[in-house]
Scaffold this motif. Sequence first.
Motif, PDB file in Angstrom:
ATOM      1  N   VAL A  73       0.864  -1.188   0.000  1.00 42.38           N
ATOM      2  CA  VAL A  73       0.000   0.000   0.000  1.00 42.38           C
ATOM      3  C   VAL A  73       0.894   1.229   0.000  1.00 42.38           C
ATOM      4  N   LEU A  74       0.550   2.208  -0.820  1.00 37.60           N
ATOM      5  CA  LEU A  74       1.255   3.480  -0.883  1.00 37.60           C
ATOM      6  C   LEU A  74       0.259   4.592  -0.567  1.00 37.60           C
ATOM      7  N   LEU A  75       0.545   5.380   0.460  1.00 41.84           N
ATOM      8  CA  LEU A  75      -0.329   6.463   0.883  1.00 41.84           C
ATOM      9  C   LEU A  75       0.447   7.767   0.877  1.00 41.84           C
ATOM     10  N   PHE A  76      -0.278   8.856   0.641  1.00 42.06           N
ATOM     11  CA  PHE A  76       0.356  10.176   0.612  1.00 42.06           C
ATOM     12  C   PHE A  76      -0.533  11.176   1.343  1.00 42.06           C
ATOM     13  N   GLY A  77       0.131  12.121   2.014  1.00 48.77           N
ATOM     14  CA  GLY A  77      -0.587  13.242   2.622  1.00 48.77           C
ATOM     15  C   GLY A  77      -1.457  12.843   3.796  1.00 48.77           C
ATOM     16  N   ASP A  78      -2.709  13.307   3.784  1.00 45.81           N
ATOM     17  CA  ASP A  78      -3.633  13.049   4.896  1.00 45.81           C
ATOM     18  C   ASP A  78      -3.932  11.573   5.073  1.00 45.81           C
ATOM     19  N   ALA A  79      -3.817  10.794   4.022  1.00 48.12           N
ATOM     20  CA  ALA A  79      -4.149   9.372   4.118  1.00 48.12           C
ATOM     21  C   ALA A  79      -3.183   8.614   5.008  1.00 48.12           C
ATOM     22  N   VAL A  80      -2.024   9.213   5.307  1.00 47.85           N
ATOM     23  CA  VAL A  80      -1.050   8.539   6.172  1.00 47.85           C
ATOM     24  C   VAL A  80      -1.618   8.343   7.572  1.00 47.85           C
ATOM     25  N   GLU A  81      -2.591   9.187   7.964  1.00 51.43           N
ATOM     26  CA  GLU A  81      -3.169   9.100   9.308  1.00 51.43           C
ATOM     27  C   GLU A  81      -4.217   8.009   9.434  1.00 51.43           C
ATOM     28  N   LEU A  82      -4.321   7.146   8.437  1.00 47.80           N
ATOM     29  CA  LEU A  82      -5.370   6.122   8.472  1.00 47.80           C
ATOM     30  C   LEU A  82      -5.173   5.149   9.622  1.00 47.80           C
ATOM     31  N   GLU A  83      -3.964   4.697   9.836  1.00 51.38           N
ATOM     32  CA  GLU A  83      -3.726   3.704  10.886  1.00 51.38           C
ATOM     33  C   GLU A  83      -2.303   3.851  11.396  1.00 51.38           C
ATOM     34  N   ASN A  84      -2.057   3.243  12.560  1.00 54.29           N
ATOM     35  CA  ASN A  84      -0.752   3.370  13.197  1.00 54.29           C
ATOM     36  C   ASN A  84       0.350   2.728  12.369  1.00 54.29           C
ATOM     37  N   ASN A  85       0.024   1.646  11.688  1.00 55.61           N
ATOM     38  CA  ASN A  85       1.048   0.958  10.906  1.00 55.61           C
ATOM     39  C   ASN A  85       1.583   1.854   9.798  1.00 55.61           C
ATOM     40  N   SER A  86       0.716   2.639   9.198  1.00 54.65           N
ATOM     41  CA  SER A  86       1.162   3.540   8.134  1.00 54.65           C
ATOM     42  C   SER A  86       1.944   4.716   8.706  1.00 54.65           C
ATOM     43  N   ARG A  87       1.537   5.225   9.867  1.00 55.58           N
ATOM     44  CA  ARG A  87       2.253   6.359  10.454  1.00 55.58           C
ATOM     45  C   ARG A  87       3.659   5.982  10.861  1.00 55.58           C
ATOM     46  N   SER A  88       3.855   4.754  11.302  1.00 60.24           N
ATOM     47  CA  SER A  88       5.195   4.343  11.718  1.00 60.24           C
ATOM     48  C   SER A  88       6.154   4.230  10.550  1.00 60.24           C
ATOM     49  N   GLN A  89       5.648   4.062   9.323  1.00 63.92           N
ATOM     50  CA  GLN A  89       6.496   3.925   8.142  1.00 63.92           C
ATOM     51  C   GLN A  89       6.586   5.224   7.339  1.00 63.92           C
ATOM     52  N   ALA A  90       6.058   6.333   7.862  1.00 64.23           N
ATOM     53  CA  ALA A  90       6.002   7.579   7.101  1.00 64.23           C
ATOM     54  C   ALA A  90       7.392   8.186   6.934  1.00 64.23           C
ATOM     55  N   LYS A  91       7.593   8.852   5.797  1.00 66.99           N
ATOM     56  CA  LYS A  91       8.851   9.556   5.532  1.00 66.99           C
ATOM     57  C   LYS A  91       8.572  10.674   4.542  1.00 66.99           C
ATOM     58  N   THR A  92       9.489  11.642   4.504  1.00 68.09           N
ATOM     59  CA  THR A  92       9.353  12.805   3.636  1.00 68.09           C
ATOM     60  C   THR A  92      10.525  12.843   2.665  1.00 68.09           C
ATOM     61  N   PRO A  93      10.429  13.660   1.599  1.00 70.55           N
ATOM     62  CA  PRO A  93      11.573  13.769   0.678  1.00 70.55           C
ATOM     63  C   PRO A  93      12.787  14.434   1.296  1.00 70.55           C
ATOM     64  N   TRP A  94      12.595  15.106   2.434  1.00 75.72           N
ATOM     65  CA  TRP A  94      13.669  15.900   3.014  1.00 75.72           C
ATOM     66  C   TRP A  94      14.293  15.200   4.214  1.00 75.72           C
TER      67      TRP A  94
END
Length: 726
Positions: A73-94
Amino acid sequence: MTTNEPNVTALPLADQPTAKFPDSYDHYRGSKTPIIIDNGSTTLRFGFSTTPTPHCGPNVITKYKDRRTNRPVLLFGDAVELENNSRSQAKTPWEGDVLLNADALECSLDYAFLRLGIDTESVDHPVFMTERICSPLHSRALTSELLFEQYTVPNVAYCLDAMMSFYWNNRPLQESQQDGLVFSFNSASTSIIPVLGRKGILSHAKRIPWGAMQSADYLLKLVQLKYPTFSTRITTNHANWMYRTFCEFSDDYLAKLRRLKDPLEMQLAGRIVQFPYTATVEVEKTEEELARLAEKRKEQGRKLQEISARVRGEKLLQKENDLAYLTALREERATLGKREWTTKLQSEGFDTDAILDDSIKKLEQALNKARKKEIDGGGGEENVEPPSFPLLDTPDEELDEEQLKEKRKQRLAKAGYEARIRARKEKEREREERAAEEKKEEEERTRDLSGWSQKLRSEHEAAVLKIKDRNRRKAALSDRKSAVAQARMKSIASLANEEKVGRKKRKAGGDDMFGANDDDWAIYRKINIAAPSSDEEDDMAQLQTLEAKLLEHDPSFSTEHTYAAQITKRSALISAFRPSYEEGDTEGRNRVHLNVERWRVPETYFQPSIAGVDSAGLAEVAQMVLAAFSEAEKARLVKNVMVTGGPAQIPGLLPRLHASLRPLLAPEMELNVTAAADPSLDAWHGMAHFANMTDYTKIVVTKAEYDEYGGERVKKWWGGNWNAAV
């Protein structure tokens, strides 16, 4: 979650992302309208240059595998807040201020182009994009390669967001009049750029490694230190929201701290954040349910009584059988010879006849006691008849050896019985004296309640003072330089000296008489820190008795006046800094109180050493920037000091910056500190405005130039990183 209490703000719940459909591309198809992308560390702003407002969203992506479908699954922006598993894997270009993550950048651009409705195989629009001040060339090469190779855009241009925000806010002025000093507040850093004639003098620009991201992390650490056992996990997003909502700059930080030393001032300056919690709901039972529960308890009590009666009956029967067996055994003594009887007796576990008789006697007493308890229903006191001691009145000459032993036993038994009688009488006497004292005290309380209360309060105060003095002495003993500790060492030295003298006396035949007097043992209380005083427990018992009486009869004496409340109650300042809540107060224990942190965190921009960062503050850096210019140029710069960037919206920044810069300038030099009209969006608006002008075509890097010179191809212009000869 909402709250009706004043000064309490509920933590906002994360909004569920809504479906965002692509815009219509029909209006821009084949128009070559530039696409403006403000590639921020936390927020991505994008849109066509002719649109009034851009699209905005968190510049963050996440990739993870869904456990239910076992698909990536690939999520961007606000969709990252869907679940804890996605938030733990979040990263930015910077990574801080450097663009390093090409995959995240590609996902950001994919989202931007899809959101704009571009449905062609290539992006046939110029791209105008921001970059950080003094960005390394490989970051620009990475972006250019992605735009030209992946999306086949016709041309690309880069700019500094601070310069475009300054341009947007000063565009009504002539180009020669567009002078100023730009303070650009970003997520990972803060830059100071001098501008003369609309051209940024980047050779004299400075940057400090402190931004909104570090401020939010610092606030998070302060809150975690303040609430180490907080029931809810406080995240960086929570800290960022609290930083943007409650923090503010102070004109004079030290003066603000001095004012906050007043508990009332700190309490008024505090802000309360109410975290979500689950309230414990107590279900009230109806009268029928209560009656049913009472009947159930009675039934259980009856069952227990029946079980207890059955057990007592079994034990009573067992004792009767044992008594009958031992009585029959004793009767066999008359029919057997001495040797046979001795063998029989030993086979049953008895060495002598006296032991057998004593066992039978004890068994009879136990059986009588059990029968009595069974008759009384297991309650009431047993009226034990006074025991008889017939052998005590018989002279020893008339008794044989066995009877003499029995006489000694009866003498000891009589002494024990008389001791118990005396103890019982002593208890009765004490009970009568206590009852008389209570009656006398009740009469005194009835006659003069205020006098009785004042008397007990005086005794209570004296007891508390005595206990505090003892605790103060224990605390002083921990300091080896205190007078109490030195006196203790003198006592130890004196004991050691006496011990030596005692040994000499013993060698000479003398006796060591230490301990013969009870006062000798008091010395150990002075030298032993851990050993409690012999009267300490009595003092605490007396104190508790006095407090119980005062709480019962004195309406002006509450639990706050008790010694336990006094020792647990903190100072008023600490209570205002972090109020404490009772154990059962779920709502209060899920609150975060912000007071000193509201000004301490923003102050790090001017004093980064507060947070442990080895860097100069904004005022010092601004002084170094201005020192590179002449007085005339300096006057042009400080006449238009502008702050921009999302963190620049923190309240109190303009007065604080003005108060910091004013002492650095000559008295006659004019100083104006202003903020961008919209610190978050002015950079994008400035880019959109400039992209629609003819000068924009002079700063772009075309696909042909990219193919010839590579991704590091740059063009110098007043709004970019390279505006001087290279």
